[in-house]
Scaffold this motif. Structure first.
Motif, PDB file in Angstrom:
ATOM      1  N   VAL A 107      41.686  33.154  41.174  1.00 12.53           N
ATOM      2  CA  VAL A 107      42.825  32.933  42.082  1.00 12.53           C
ATOM      3  C   VAL A 107      43.595  31.645  41.820  1.00 12.53           C
ATOM      4  O   VAL A 107      44.758  31.533  42.230  1.00 12.53           O
ATOM      5  CB  VAL A 107      42.368  32.938  43.557  1.00 12.53           C
ATOM      6  CG1 VAL A 107      41.612  34.208  43.884  1.00 12.53           C
ATOM      7  CG2 VAL A 107      41.522  31.712  43.894  1.00 12.53           C
ATOM      8  N   PHE A 120      47.795  35.739  41.385  1.00 10.79           N
ATOM      9  CA  PHE A 120      47.528  35.648  42.818  1.00 10.79           C
ATOM     10  C   PHE A 120      48.838  35.623  43.598  1.00 10.79           C
ATOM     11  O   PHE A 120      48.982  36.301  44.623  1.00 10.79           O
ATOM     12  CB  PHE A 120      46.719  34.386  43.112  1.00 10.79           C
ATOM     13  CG  PHE A 120      46.349  34.205  44.564  1.00 10.79           C
ATOM     14  CD1 PHE A 120      45.189  34.757  45.070  1.00 10.79           C
ATOM     15  CD2 PHE A 120      47.169  33.482  45.413  1.00 10.79           C
ATOM     16  CE1 PHE A 120      44.842  34.588  46.405  1.00 10.79           C
ATOM     17  CE2 PHE A 120      46.832  33.299  46.750  1.00 10.79           C
ATOM     18  CZ  PHE A 120      45.668  33.859  47.252  1.00 10.79           C
ATOM     19  N   ALA A 123      50.154  39.000  43.909  1.00  8.04           N
ATOM     20  CA  ALA A 123      49.346  39.934  44.693  1.00  8.04           C
ATOM     21  C   ALA A 123      49.402  39.678  46.189  1.00  8.04           C
ATOM     22  O   ALA A 123      49.154  40.584  46.990  1.00  8.04           O
ATOM     23  CB  ALA A 123      47.893  39.873  44.227  1.00  8.04           C
ATOM     24  N   PHE A 207      41.539  42.909  42.773  1.00  7.53           N
ATOM     25  CA  PHE A 207      42.476  41.919  42.232  1.00  7.53           C
ATOM     26  C   PHE A 207      42.261  41.812  40.722  1.00  7.53           C
ATOM     27  O   PHE A 207      42.867  42.532  39.947  1.00  7.53           O
ATOM     28  CB  PHE A 207      42.266  40.587  42.954  1.00  7.53           C
ATOM     29  CG  PHE A 207      43.099  39.458  42.432  1.00  7.53           C
ATOM     30  CD1 PHE A 207      44.463  39.610  42.223  1.00  7.53           C
ATOM     31  CD2 PHE A 207      42.515  38.231  42.143  1.00  7.53           C
ATOM     32  CE1 PHE A 207      45.238  38.567  41.730  1.00  7.53           C
ATOM     33  CE2 PHE A 207      43.278  37.175  41.662  1.00  7.53           C
ATOM     34  CZ  PHE A 207      44.631  37.341  41.449  1.00  7.53           C
ATOM     35  N   ARG A 208      41.350  40.983  40.296  1.00  6.08           N
ATOM     36  CA  ARG A 208      41.003  40.900  38.872  1.00  6.08           C
ATOM     37  C   ARG A 208      39.665  40.183  38.725  1.00  6.08           C
ATOM     38  O   ARG A 208      39.207  39.488  39.629  1.00  6.08           O
ATOM     39  CB  ARG A 208      42.088  40.171  38.073  1.00  6.08           C
ATOM     40  CG  ARG A 208      42.313  38.715  38.467  1.00  6.08           C
ATOM     41  CD  ARG A 208      43.267  38.062  37.494  1.00  6.08           C
ATOM     42  NE  ARG A 208      43.439  36.637  37.793  1.00  6.08           N
ATOM     43  CZ  ARG A 208      44.028  35.778  36.957  1.00  6.08           C
ATOM     44  NH1 ARG A 208      44.513  36.201  35.802  1.00  6.08           N
ATOM     45  NH2 ARG A 208      44.139  34.502  37.278  1.00  6.08           N
ATOM     46  N   TRP A 212      38.060  40.836  44.816  1.00  7.25           N
ATOM     47  CA  TRP A 212      38.893  41.626  45.716  1.00  7.25           C
ATOM     48  C   TRP A 212      39.568  40.699  46.710  1.00  7.25           C
ATOM     49  O   TRP A 212      38.999  39.674  47.103  1.00  7.25           O
ATOM     50  CB  TRP A 212      38.041  42.664  46.460  1.00  7.25           C
ATOM     51  CG  TRP A 212      37.539  43.781  45.606  1.00  7.25           C
ATOM     52  CD1 TRP A 212      36.759  43.669  44.477  1.00  7.25           C
ATOM     53  CD2 TRP A 212      37.760  45.191  45.798  1.00  7.25           C
ATOM     54  NE1 TRP A 212      36.486  44.904  43.951  1.00  7.25           N
ATOM     55  CE2 TRP A 212      37.078  45.860  44.751  1.00  7.25           C
ATOM     56  CE3 TRP A 212      38.450  45.930  46.751  1.00  7.25           C
ATOM     57  CZ2 TRP A 212      37.083  47.245  44.629  1.00  7.25           C
ATOM     58  CZ3 TRP A 212      38.446  47.309  46.642  1.00  7.25           C
ATOM     59  CH2 TRP A 212      37.782  47.958  45.587  1.00  7.25           C
ATOM     60  N   LEU A 213      40.796  41.062  47.121  1.00  3.22           N
ATOM     61  CA  LEU A 213      41.558  40.231  48.051  1.00  3.22           C
ATOM     62  C   LEU A 213      41.997  41.020  49.276  1.00  3.22           C
ATOM     63  O   LEU A 213      42.314  42.207  49.197  1.00  3.22           O
ATOM     64  CB  LEU A 213      42.821  39.676  47.367  1.00  3.22           C
ATOM     65  CG  LEU A 213      42.647  38.665  46.245  1.00  3.22           C
ATOM     66  CD1 LEU A 213      44.015  38.293  45.666  1.00  3.22           C
ATOM     67  CD2 LEU A 213      41.913  37.412  46.725  1.00  3.22           C
ATOM     68  N   ASP A 215      44.989  40.564  51.995  1.00  2.00           N
ATOM     69  CA  ASP A 215      46.227  39.842  52.292  1.00  2.00           C
ATOM     70  C   ASP A 215      46.362  39.716  53.807  1.00  2.00           C
ATOM     71  O   ASP A 215      46.571  40.697  54.510  1.00  2.00           O
ATOM     72  CB  ASP A 215      47.414  40.604  51.701  1.00  2.00           C
ATOM     73  CG  ASP A 215      48.723  39.833  51.780  1.00  2.00           C
ATOM     74  OD1 ASP A 215      48.834  38.925  52.625  1.00  2.00           O
ATOM     75  OD2 ASP A 215      49.652  40.154  51.009  1.00  2.00           O
TER      76      ASP A 215
END
Length: 245
Positions: A107, A120, A123, A207-208, A212-213, A215
């Motif tokens: 991130v 980031f 995203a 995410f990558r 995981w994110l 929001d």
């Protein structure tokens, strides 16, 4: 929507899930040292009722499997990675644990000191502010398999994510079977998929680098939280039905 519905019959619940309480703990010295101003630890204890709770004395009988009021049956660990403290946030995360380092690497910008990475920023709706990290969610074995983990996690996130632009999680195995020979590459992959599915059920998106994110600016996580609450209410109602225990 990915489901977090119970995999075990309600009759196997040790007690009424509607009685679960979350208690938040965070301590720090008046003058923070090392990286304490940048990385805050939060321990959330999950108890069955509260000590001295007299409202539920009707459960205290010889046939009840419910734990005593105030008994800790689970715990969550979260971290708040604060922005604009002057510290190198990657170094701070790396000093704490490997999982936090993986998240920080995914991130943060290259310097690790200021700003988030371009990926980031793309995203997340408003990529400005602190980052909340969901590190561990653990329940005693008797309480597992009823979809309680995501329901508890989303409540903790709601209360700790103020001022955070996103919540990050790195799905990884927290426990291992006694026979370590079972832990093959395929076993690990399957375990991570199951854990990721639970986090997806409360609004996390891939995410990558395995991170995981969630929001915090989106409405979807709020809608999923309400869905988890509805499932928890239904589970409690089912538990209270005659013949369920």
């Amino acid at each position: 929507m990915t489901s977090a519905r119970p995999k075990r019959p309600v009759s196997e619940l040790p007690g009424d899930p509607g009685r679960l309480h979350l208690h938040y703990g965070h301590g720090h010295p008046a003058l923070p040292y090392d990286y304490q101003d940048t990385l805050e630890s939060w321990y959330v204890a999950v108890t069955y009722g509260t000590a001295g709770d007299e409202e539920w004395e009707d459960e205290e009988d010889g046939d009840s499997r419910a734990p005593a009021a105030g008994t800790e049956i689970g715990r969550l660990i979260l971290w708040r990675l604060r922005d604009y403290t002057g510290d190198n946030r990657w170094e701070v995360a790396d000093a704490e644990s490997g999982d936090l380092e993986v998240i920080a690497s995914a991130v943060l910008g290259r310097s690790g000191r200021t700003g988030y990475s371009a990926a980031f920023e793309k995203a997340v709706t408003h990529p400005v502010g602190d980052l909340l990290i969901l590190d561990r969610v653990s329940l005693d074995k008797a309480w597992r398999g009823f979809g309680l983990g995501p329901a508890l996690a989303v409540e903790a996130i709601r209360r700790l994510s103020g001022g955070c632009c996103a919540v990050a999680v790195f799905p990884a195995m927290g426990e291992y079977p006694e026979d370590r020979e079972q832990v093959t590459k395929a076993y690990r992959l399957q375990a991570k998929k199951k854990i990721a599915a639970l986090w997806e059920s409360i609004g996390f998106q891939p995410f990558r680098r395995g991170v995981w994110l969630l929001d915090t600016a989106l409405r979807r996580p709020e809608e999923l939280m309400q869905a988890r609450r509805a499932q928890l209410r239904a589970l409690g109602t089912a538990f209270q039905q005659p013949g369920s225990v």
